[in-house]
Design a protein around this motif. Structure first.
Motif, PDB file in Angstrom:
ATOM      1  N   GLN A 162      19.102   0.426   5.328  1.00  0.00           N
ATOM      2  CA  GLN A 162      19.532  -0.922   4.938  1.00  0.00           C
ATOM      3  C   GLN A 162      19.419  -1.231   3.451  1.00  0.00           C
ATOM      4  OE1 GLN A 162      17.121  -3.065   7.815  1.00  0.00           O
ATOM      5  NE2 GLN A 162      18.982  -3.501   8.993  1.00  0.00           N
ATOM      6  N   GLY A 163      18.831  -0.331   2.695  1.00  0.00           N
ATOM      7  CA  GLY A 163      18.692  -0.556   1.262  1.00  0.00           C
ATOM      8  C   GLY A 163      17.745  -1.716   0.957  1.00  0.00           C
ATOM      9  N   GLY A 164      17.835  -2.228  -0.280  1.00  0.00           N
ATOM     10  CA  GLY A 164      17.032  -3.388  -0.682  1.00  0.00           C
ATOM     11  C   GLY A 164      15.539  -3.098  -0.730  1.00  0.00           C
ATOM     12  N   MET A 165      14.758  -4.161  -0.847  1.00  0.00           N
ATOM     13  CA  MET A 165      13.284  -4.105  -0.853  1.00  0.00           C
ATOM     14  C   MET A 165      12.752  -3.078  -1.860  1.00  0.00           C
ATOM     15  SD  MET A 165      12.255  -4.775   3.047  1.00  0.00           S
ATOM     16  CE  MET A 165      10.869  -5.740   2.506  1.00  0.00           C
ATOM     17  N   TYR A 166      13.286  -3.135  -3.065  1.00  0.00           N
ATOM     18  CA  TYR A 166      12.961  -2.099  -4.059  1.00  0.00           C
ATOM     19  C   TYR A 166      11.468  -1.960  -4.309  1.00  0.00           C
ATOM     20  CZ  TYR A 166      17.821  -1.339  -4.764  1.00  0.00           C
ATOM     21  OH  TYR A 166      19.108  -0.989  -4.536  1.00  0.00           O
ATOM     22  N   ALA A 167      10.834  -3.063  -4.658  1.00  0.00           N
ATOM     23  CA  ALA A 167       9.417  -2.978  -5.042  1.00  0.00           C
ATOM     24  C   ALA A 167       8.575  -2.432  -3.895  1.00  0.00           C
ATOM     25  CB  ALA A 167       8.913  -4.362  -5.459  1.00  0.00           C
ATOM     26  N   TYR A 168       8.771  -2.985  -2.711  1.00  0.00           N
ATOM     27  CA  TYR A 168       7.937  -2.607  -1.561  1.00  0.00           C
ATOM     28  C   TYR A 168       8.213  -1.172  -1.124  1.00  0.00           C
ATOM     29  CZ  TYR A 168       5.408  -3.205   2.840  1.00  0.00           C
ATOM     30  OH  TYR A 168       4.518  -3.080   3.888  1.00  0.00           O
ATOM     31  N   ARG A 169       9.488  -0.836  -0.937  1.00  0.00           N
ATOM     32  CA  ARG A 169       9.828   0.526  -0.496  1.00  0.00           C
ATOM     33  C   ARG A 169       9.309   1.566  -1.488  1.00  0.00           C
ATOM     34  NH1 ARG A 169      13.597   0.992   3.681  1.00  0.00           N
ATOM     35  NH2 ARG A 169      15.198  -0.612   3.935  1.00  0.00           N
ATOM     36  N   MET A 170       9.512   1.308  -2.790  1.00  0.00           N
ATOM     37  CA  MET A 170       9.086   2.277  -3.804  1.00  0.00           C
ATOM     38  C   MET A 170       7.565   2.440  -3.802  1.00  0.00           C
ATOM     39  SD  MET A 170      11.640   0.978  -6.787  1.00  0.00           S
ATOM     40  CE  MET A 170      10.761   1.698  -8.143  1.00  0.00           C
ATOM     41  N   SER A 171       6.859   1.333  -3.624  1.00  0.00           N
ATOM     42  CA  SER A 171       5.395   1.419  -3.645  1.00  0.00           C
ATOM     43  C   SER A 171       4.873   2.234  -2.462  1.00  0.00           C
ATOM     44  CB  SER A 171       4.761   0.022  -3.641  1.00  0.00           C
ATOM     45  OG  SER A 171       4.896  -0.597  -2.376  1.00  0.00           O
ATOM     46  N   LYS A 172       5.522   2.091  -1.312  1.00  0.00           N
ATOM     47  CA  LYS A 172       5.024   2.788  -0.117  1.00  0.00           C
ATOM     48  C   LYS A 172       5.451   4.256  -0.084  1.00  0.00           C
ATOM     49  CE  LYS A 172       2.825  -0.712   1.875  1.00  0.00           C
ATOM     50  NZ  LYS A 172       1.365  -0.773   2.003  1.00  0.00           N
ATOM     51  N   VAL A 173       6.643   4.553  -0.601  1.00  0.00           N
ATOM     52  CA  VAL A 173       7.026   5.971  -0.627  1.00  0.00           C
ATOM     53  C   VAL A 173       6.113   6.727  -1.598  1.00  0.00           C
ATOM     54  CG1 VAL A 173       8.847   5.944  -2.410  1.00  0.00           C
ATOM     55  CG2 VAL A 173       9.029   7.528  -0.510  1.00  0.00           C
ATOM     56  N   ALA A 174       5.706   6.053  -2.666  1.00  0.00           N
ATOM     57  CA  ALA A 174       4.776   6.693  -3.610  1.00  0.00           C
ATOM     58  C   ALA A 174       3.386   6.832  -2.979  1.00  0.00           C
ATOM     59  CB  ALA A 174       4.701   5.885  -4.902  1.00  0.00           C
ATOM     60  N   LEU A 175       2.998   5.862  -2.179  1.00  0.00           N
ATOM     61  CA  LEU A 175       1.707   5.965  -1.475  1.00  0.00           C
ATOM     62  C   LEU A 175       1.757   7.134  -0.479  1.00  0.00           C
ATOM     63  CD1 LEU A 175      -1.117   4.703  -0.911  1.00  0.00           C
ATOM     64  CD2 LEU A 175      -0.017   3.291   0.831  1.00  0.00           C
ATOM     65  N   ASN A 176       2.912   7.320   0.146  1.00  0.00           N
ATOM     66  CA  ASN A 176       3.055   8.459   1.062  1.00  0.00           C
ATOM     67  C   ASN A 176       2.862   9.774   0.317  1.00  0.00           C
ATOM     68  OD1 ASN A 176       3.542   6.733   3.147  1.00  0.00           O
ATOM     69  ND2 ASN A 176       5.709   7.235   3.400  1.00  0.00           N
ATOM     70  N   MET A 177       3.431   9.871  -0.858  1.00  0.00           N
ATOM     71  CA  MET A 177       3.276  11.105  -1.640  1.00  0.00           C
ATOM     72  C   MET A 177       1.812  11.298  -2.048  1.00  0.00           C
ATOM     73  SD  MET A 177       4.503  13.814  -2.814  1.00  0.00           S
ATOM     74  CE  MET A 177       6.278  13.920  -3.075  1.00  0.00           C
ATOM     75  N   ALA A 178       1.162  10.201  -2.434  1.00  0.00           N
ATOM     76  CA  ALA A 178      -0.262  10.294  -2.791  1.00  0.00           C
ATOM     77  C   ALA A 178      -1.067  10.789  -1.586  1.00  0.00           C
ATOM     78  CB  ALA A 178      -0.774   8.926  -3.252  1.00  0.00           C
ATOM     79  N   THR A 179      -0.708  10.299  -0.410  1.00  0.00           N
ATOM     80  CA  THR A 179      -1.436  10.703   0.809  1.00  0.00           C
ATOM     81  C   THR A 179      -1.296  12.206   1.035  1.00  0.00           C
ATOM     82  OG1 THR A 179      -0.883   8.553   1.741  1.00  0.00           O
ATOM     83  CG2 THR A 179      -1.716  10.213   3.269  1.00  0.00           C
ATOM     84  N   LYS A 180      -0.072  12.688   0.867  1.00  0.00           N
ATOM     85  CA  LYS A 180       0.162  14.131   1.072  1.00  0.00           C
ATOM     86  C   LYS A 180      -0.663  14.953   0.076  1.00  0.00           C
ATOM     87  CE  LYS A 180       2.090  17.797   2.688  1.00  0.00           C
ATOM     88  NZ  LYS A 180       2.124  18.223   4.073  1.00  0.00           N
ATOM     89  N   SER A 181      -0.662  14.522  -1.190  1.00  0.00           N
ATOM     90  CA  SER A 181      -1.449  15.265  -2.186  1.00  0.00           C
ATOM     91  C   SER A 181      -2.942  15.207  -1.878  1.00  0.00           C
ATOM     92  CB  SER A 181      -1.182  14.718  -3.591  1.00  0.00           C
ATOM     93  OG  SER A 181      -0.003  15.278  -4.113  1.00  0.00           O
TER      94      SER A 181
END
Ligand SMILES: NC(=O)c1ccc[n+]([C@@H]2O[C@H](COP(=O)([O-])OP(=O)(O)OC[C@H]3O[C@@H](n4cnc5c(N)ncnc54)[C@H](OP(=O)(O)O)[C@@H]3O)[C@@H](O)[C@H]2O)c1
Length: 247
Positions: free
Chosen positions: A163-182
């Motif tokens: 659905q796109g949109g929600m830039y700030a929130y989506r970006m913050s959580k995808v980065a948190l996901n990457m941090a979790t993996k690391s």
């Protein structure tokens, strides 16, 4: 598990998780519930009057200078047993969501609270998590040893974004996901398990009134899922009931 620290416990899912932990069949020796303004967290304070295992500490997760003192206070309570679980729950979601309404301040503030803060808090608590993992070294990976749960969102899934949109929130959580993996890779030798968890779409101030899940159902299932985490789930993205999600 002997001990858990949760951020953002004044309301919503943080408060719901504390409530579920207080009634679960496997009692937790120390529940450290943190929130920005303990004086205003009325429900949390009421729970404290009935439960000796609940400790409330003030914590704004973006006040990095305050972390060392908090770690020291928790260390004095848990001593050699360390801290079993760190649950990075506190989060924000700005109102502006479409590209033409994107604000640089929203993008930065959301990244600060949802991504930078959990990484910095995790860094501060690593010594206590390592201590817990070592203290329970005969146990398999999981909450009996040491676990980091980062509260993510399906909105942080690239594959699921239809659905796109929600830039700030989506970006913050995808980065948190990457941090979790690391984290899951960096802390594997210390047998500290790390997962990113989506709580479902839940009726909180953030989730809104149209969400299908109530706080109790989400938190009840999250507590069961967290208590049952095992090595095969290290470094994965899961939802409240343990189901694996696409990155
Ligand atoms: N609800 C959903 O449907 C949903 C879905 C996916 C993911 N999530 C995630 O689940 C987590 C909790 O969400 P929620 O629905 O419970 O949201 P909420 O009802 O809006 O509650 C947010 C909590 O985070 C705290 N918080 C915000 N900024 C903070 C800071 N700088 N320091 C300390 N605490 C801070 C708030 O404290 P104050 O009371 O002081 O503001 C509040 O306790 C978030 O990470 C969110 O992204 C929620």
């Amino acid at each position: 598990m002997n001990s858990i620290l949760i951020t953002g416990c004044s309301r919503g899912l943080g408060l719901g998780l504390v409530k579920q932990l207080l009634v679960t069949s496997q009692p937790t020796k120390h529940i450290f519930a943190t929130c920005r303004n303990p004086d205003k967290a009325q429900e949390l304070n009421e729970l404290k009057t009935k439960h000796n295992n609940l400790h409330i500490f003030p914590l704004d997760v973006t006040n990095y200078a305050s972390f060392d003192a908090l770690v020291q206070q928790i260390d004095e309570i848990v001593k050699d047993e360390g801290l079993n679980v760190l649950l990075n729950n506190a989060g924000i979601s700005p109102k502006s969501t479409r590209l033409n309404f994107a604000k640089d301040s929203d993008l930065r503030d959301t990244f600060e609270t949802n991504t930078v803060a959990p990484v910095m808090l995790t860094k501060a608590f690593i010594p206590l998590l390592k201590k817990a993992s070592k203290f329970n070294e005969t146990q398999p990976m999981g909450v009996q040893r040491a676990t980091i749960v980062n509260m993510s969102s399906i909105l942080g899934s690239i594959q699921d974004n239809q659905q796109g949109g929600m830039y700030a929130y989506r970006m913050s959580k995808v980065a948190l996901n990457m941090a979790t993996k690391s984290m899951s890779l960096d802390l594997k030798n210390d047998r500290i398990l790390c997962v990113a968890m989506h709580p479902g779409w839940v009726r909180t101030d953030m989730g809104g009134s149209n969400a299908p899940l109530d706080i109790e159902s989400s938190c009840n299932q999250m507590v069961q899922t967290i208590q049952a985490l095992n090595e095969s789930q290290n470094g994965t993205f899961i939802q409240f009931d343990g189901k694996a999600l696409p990155w």
